[in-house]
Design an enzyme around this catalytic site. Structure first.
Site, mmCIF file in Angstrom:
data_model
loop_
_atom_site.group_PDB
_atom_site.id
_atom_site.type_symbol
_atom_site.label_atom_id
_atom_site.label_comp_id
_atom_site.label_asym_id
_atom_site.label_seq_id
_atom_site.Cartn_x
_atom_site.Cartn_y
_atom_site.Cartn_z
ATOM 1 N N HIS A 390 0.837 -1.208 0.000
ATOM 2 C CA HIS A 390 0.000 0.000 0.000
ATOM 3 C C HIS A 390 0.871 1.257 0.000
ATOM 4 O O HIS A 390 0.712 2.143 -0.853
ATOM 5 C CB HIS A 390 -0.902 -0.036 1.240
ATOM 6 C CG HIS A 390 -1.746 1.178 1.447
ATOM 7 N ND1 HIS A 390 -3.100 1.186 1.204
ATOM 8 C CD2 HIS A 390 -1.444 2.429 1.892
ATOM 9 C CE1 HIS A 390 -3.590 2.387 1.479
ATOM 10 N NE2 HIS A 390 -2.600 3.160 1.911
ATOM 11 N N GLU A 391 1.793 1.337 0.948
ATOM 12 C CA GLU A 391 2.617 2.543 1.066
ATOM 13 C C GLU A 391 3.562 2.702 -0.120
ATOM 14 O O GLU A 391 3.856 3.830 -0.537
ATOM 15 C CB GLU A 391 3.402 2.525 2.384
ATOM 16 C CG GLU A 391 2.539 2.521 3.640
ATOM 17 C CD GLU A 391 1.577 3.700 3.729
ATOM 18 O OE1 GLU A 391 1.843 4.747 3.097
ATOM 19 O OE2 GLU A 391 0.547 3.574 4.417
ATOM 20 N N HIS A 394 1.882 4.617 -2.770
ATOM 21 C CA HIS A 394 2.010 6.067 -2.570
ATOM 22 C C HIS A 394 3.365 6.566 -3.075
ATOM 23 O O HIS A 394 3.456 7.580 -3.776
ATOM 24 C CB HIS A 394 1.909 6.406 -1.080
ATOM 25 C CG HIS A 394 0.542 6.322 -0.497
ATOM 26 N ND1 HIS A 394 -0.533 7.001 -1.017
ATOM 27 C CD2 HIS A 394 0.077 5.659 0.594
ATOM 28 C CE1 HIS A 394 -1.607 6.755 -0.276
ATOM 29 N NE2 HIS A 394 -1.262 5.938 0.699
ATOM 30 N N HIS A 397 3.612 6.623 -6.771
ATOM 31 C CA HIS A 397 2.811 7.742 -7.279
ATOM 32 C C HIS A 397 3.644 9.030 -7.192
ATOM 33 O O HIS A 397 3.718 9.813 -8.148
ATOM 34 C CB HIS A 397 1.530 7.863 -6.452
ATOM 35 C CG HIS A 397 0.480 8.736 -7.064
ATOM 36 N ND1 HIS A 397 -0.782 8.870 -6.524
ATOM 37 C CD2 HIS A 397 0.490 9.543 -8.157
ATOM 38 C CE1 HIS A 397 -1.496 9.696 -7.264
ATOM 39 N NE2 HIS A 397 -0.745 10.129 -8.256
#
Length: 608
Positions: A390-391, A394, A397
Site C-alpha cells: 500500500h505505502e 504512494h 505515485h
C-alpha cells in the site's frame, strides 16, 4: 519475533536512511540557505507584481524555497516520528517553526496582494510562462470571493503559528500517553497491548486474550473520552467559524472547494454504499455461520478477525519485500527497478518501538528528495505485507509525479492520494490468490480481500457520513461538545451501515471510534479512502481485461499526472468518471462475486 526497547537498537537495514536528505550538508546549512531565500522573498513580496518578468523571477525563487523546505520538513518530521517524545528533535522543530513564523509575520497576507493586483493576474494567467501555476492562480482568484478585510487577513496570517494545534495534541495523547494495558490468557500470562501487538492478540486462540484486548483497547480511549470529544469538536468548530465567516455555504463546501469537488459526489457515495448493504450482510451472516461451525460457539465482536482456517500468516520483513518485488514484476517502464531500489536503499522504516508514531505513511513534499520514505510498524502478519505494498503505491505515485511534473504540480492532491496505494493492495491479493495451493488458502485470501473492501469502502463511508453530519450540525451551532452528544450522532449514522444482526447501541465500546480516528483531523478526508478504493478497483479491472496497455495508461495518465489539473478532470482523462454510478456498479459486482465464492468455498470446507 525480536522485540526492541528503543529505536537505536534496531538494525540499520530496518531503518530508513534520513541522512541522505542532507547529502553533504548539515541541517544547519540547509536552514541557513532556507532563511536566506526567505529574506530575498521578503524583499520582493510587493514588487514582484510590477511586471511579468519580475513575477516569473519570483516563481523561480519559490521553487528553490520549496525544494529546501521539503528537505528540512521531511528530515525533522521523520526523525520525530521514530520517537515522538525525543526532546532534541522537538526542540529543533520548535526553533525552526518559531523562526519561520517570524518571516510569515513580516510577509503578511499574500491574498491581500493578489486582490490588489487582480487585474494583472487575470491578464497574465493564460500565458505559457505561467502554465505551472495557472491552476493555483485560478483557485486563488476564486478564493477572493471569500476574502476578509485586509487588516483581518494580515492578522490571521501573522498569528496563525500561535493557534493551538489540536491535531498535534491528539497525536501526542494517542501515540505516546495512552496505555492499553495487558490481556491475560486463562493461565494468567500477560500480553502487553500496543498498536503493534493488537492485531495478533485479536487472533489469539484464547478467547480471554481476544476479549480483554478488544475491551482494554477501547477503554484506554474511553478514559479520555471527554478530552478527545472536546478536541474533535474544537477542531471542526474552528473550521466552521472560518468558513461561515468567509461566506461559504457550509464548512464542508469550503473544504471541497480546494479540490473543485461538487457536494453531490458525497451523496452519490453514501447512497451507493447504503444501497449495497445487502452484499455486506450476506458476507457477515455466512462468516458468522462458518465461525459457529468451526468453534461451536456464537461469534462475538472480539472474535471477528479470528482466522477460520489455518494457513501461513507469519511474514518476516524479508518475506514482505520479496512479495512486493513479485507483484511489481508486471509493471511497465522503470516501476520495478524503483521498487527494488526502495528496498535496497533504505526507503522504509519497519520496526515498532515505544513512542514511535503508530500506523504507516509514505512522505509528502518529496520533490527534490532522492528517497520517498515510508514509515511502518511491522506486525509479522499478512497485514504488514499489505501495508508495505500500500505505502509503496504512494511512493511510486510520488516518484512518477515528481519525474513528470514541475515542483509546483508534482504534489498530487489528497483526493487522488489513496488510489495508487489501494491499486497495489488489489495487485497483492490477486497475486496471492493465484499462488494459493489449497481451497483453505484461497478462502483465507478472499476473506482478506472482502474485509479490505469493508474497511476501506463501508467503514470509511460510514465515518465520512458521520463527519458530514458533524460538520453540518456544528455549522448550525448544535451543542456537540461532549462525548455523549458525539456518540449519539455516531450511533444514529452507524445504524444505516450496520451489517450484523445487532443494531448499534448507546454505550457500546465500539462507539469510541466517534472520537479516536486520526483522520478526523485531516479536514474531511476519510471519504477519499472510499472513493480511492472504488477508482482503484476500476483501474484494476481495466488491467485484468486489457493487460500491459492498461498499466501503461495507468502510469502515463494517472501516476504521472501529479496535480496538473483538478482531481475529477485527471481521472476523467484516465477514463474514470467519479460522478458516474457505473463505477460503483463495477466495484460492488466484483465484491458480490467474491462473497459468493467465499460462501461456496466455506460451505465446502466446513461441511467436510
Amino acid at each position: 519475533m525480536k522485540k526492541y526497547e528503543k529505536y537505536e537498537d534496531i538494525e540499520q537495514k530496518y531503518r530508513f536512511d534520513l541522512e541522505d536528505i542532507l547529502g553533504n550538508k548539515s541541517l544547519k546549512d540547509l536552514e541557513g540557505e532556507y532563511f536566506m531565500l526567505l529574506n530575498k522573498q521578503l524583499e520582493i513580496k510587493d514588487s514582484k507584481y510590477n511586471s511579468l518578468e519580475e513575477y516569473i523571477a519570483s516563481l523561480e525563487l519559490s521553487k528553490k524555497i520549496i525544494l529546501i523546505a521539503n528537505k528540512i520538513d521531511n528530515y525533522l518530521s521523520n526523525k520525530l516520528n521514530t520517537n515522538l517524545v525525543d526532546p532534541k528533535i522537538n526542540r529543533l522543530i520548535s526553533e525552526f517553526d518559531a523562526k519561520k513564523s517570524e518571516y510569515e509575520k513580516k510577509f503578511g497576507s499574500e491574498i491581500n496582494r493578489i486582490a490588489k493586483n487582480k487585474n494583472k493576474i487575470e491578464k497574465w494567467i493564460n500565458l505559457p510562462q505561467l502554465k505551472d501555476v495557472k491552476k493555483d492562480l485560478e483557485a486563488i482568484l476564486r478564493e477572493l470571493n471569500h476574502k476578509l478585510d485586509d487588516k483581518i487577513e494580515n492578522y490571521l496570517s501573522a498569528t496563525a503559528n500561535g493557534e493551538p494545534n489540536v491535531e498535534e495534541l491528539f497525536s501526542v495523547l494517542t501515540d505516546s500517553e495512552i496505555d492499553y494495558g495487558h490481556a491475560h490468557n486463562k493461565w494468567g500470562r500477560k500480553f502487553k497491548i500496543t498498536e503493534g501487538t493488537r492485531a495478533n492478540l485479536l487472533k489469539n486462540k484464547d478467547e480471554k486474550v481476544r476479549k480483554e484486548t478488544y475491551f482494554n483497547y477501547a477503554n484506554a480511549y474511553l478514559k479520555h473520552k471527554q478530552s478527545l470529544a472536546k478536541m474533535l469538536y474544537q477542531h471542526i468548530k474552528s473550521i466552521s467559524v472560518d468558513a461561515l465567516y468567509r461566506n461559504y455555504p457550509s464548512s464542508i463546501e469550503s473544504i471541497l472547494a480546494s479540490d473543485n469537488i461538487d457536494k453531490k459526489l458525497l451523496e452519490i457515495l453514501f447512497s451507493n454504499v447504503k444501497n449495497n448493504i445487502s452484499i455486506f450482510k450476506k458476507y457477515w451472516n455466512a462468516h458468522a455461520r462458518f465461525f459457529e461451525k468451526k468453534f461451536n460457539k456464537k461469534m462475538e465482536l472480539w472474535d471477528t478477525v479470528l482466522d477460520l482456517v489455518k494457513i501461513k500468516n507469519k511474514y518476516s520483513i524479508e518475506d514482505g519485500q520479496r512479495i512486493l518485488k513479485n507483484i511489481s514484476e508486471i509493471m511497465p517502464f522503470e516501476y520495478k527497478e524503483i521498487v527494488d531500489k526502495a528496498i535496497n536503499e533504505n526507503w522504509v522504516d519497519y520496526i515498532n518501538v515505544p513512542s514511535k508514531r503508530s500506523g504507516a505513511y509514505s512522505i509528502g513534499g518529496s520533490h527534490g528528495i532522492n528517497k520517498i520514505y515510508i514509515l511502518m510498524n511491522w506486525d509479522y502478519t499478512i497485514n504488514s505485507v499489505n501495508t508495505l505494498c500500500h505505502e509503496m503505491g504512494h511512493s511510486m505515485h510520488s516518484y512518477f509525479s515528481n519525474k513528470n511534473q514541475s515542483v509546483f504540480r508534482s504534489q498530487y492532491p489528497l483526493f487522488l492520494a489513496e488510489i495508487a496505494s489501494i491499486f497495489n493492495e488489489l495487485l497483492l491479493n490477486d497475486y496471492l490468490i493465484s499462488k494459493a495451493k489449497t481451497k483453505q488458502e484461497k478462502f483465507f485470501l478472499i476473506n482478506e480481500s472482502i474485509n479490505d473492501f469493508i474497511g476501506t469502502v463501508l467503514r470509511q463511508t460510514q465515518w465520512a457520513n458521520y463527519e458530514y453530519e458533524l460538520y453540518n450540525r456544528i455549522d448550525k451551532n448544535e451543542p456537540l461538545n461532549s462525548y455523549e452528544a458525539l456518540e449519539e450522532l455516531y450511533v444514529e449514522i452507524a445504524k444505516d451501515y450496520a451489517i450484523s444482526n445487532r443494531s448499534p447501541q448507546i454505550n457500546d465500546v465500539a462507539n469510541v471510534y466517534s472520537i479516536m480516528v486520526p483522520h478526523f483531523y485531516y479536514y474531511f478526508y476519510v471519504y477519499k479512502y472510499a472513493i480511492g478504493y472504488i477508482v482503484a478497483n476500476v483501474f484494476f479491472q481495466k488491467y485484468k481485461k486489457e493487460g500491459t496497455k492498461a498499466l501503461e495508461d495507468y502510469i502515463n495518465k494517472f501516476l504521472s499526472a501529479g496535480d496538473r489539473d483538478w482531481p475529477a478532470t485527471i481521472l476523467k482523462e484516465a477514463g474514470i468518471d467519479v460522478y458516474s454510478s457505473s463505477i460503483y456498479d463495477q466495484a460492488f459486482s466484483l465484491l458480490n462475486e467474491k462473497v459468493d465464492l467465499y460462501i461456496k468455498l466455506g460451505n465446502e470446507i466446513f461441511e467436510d
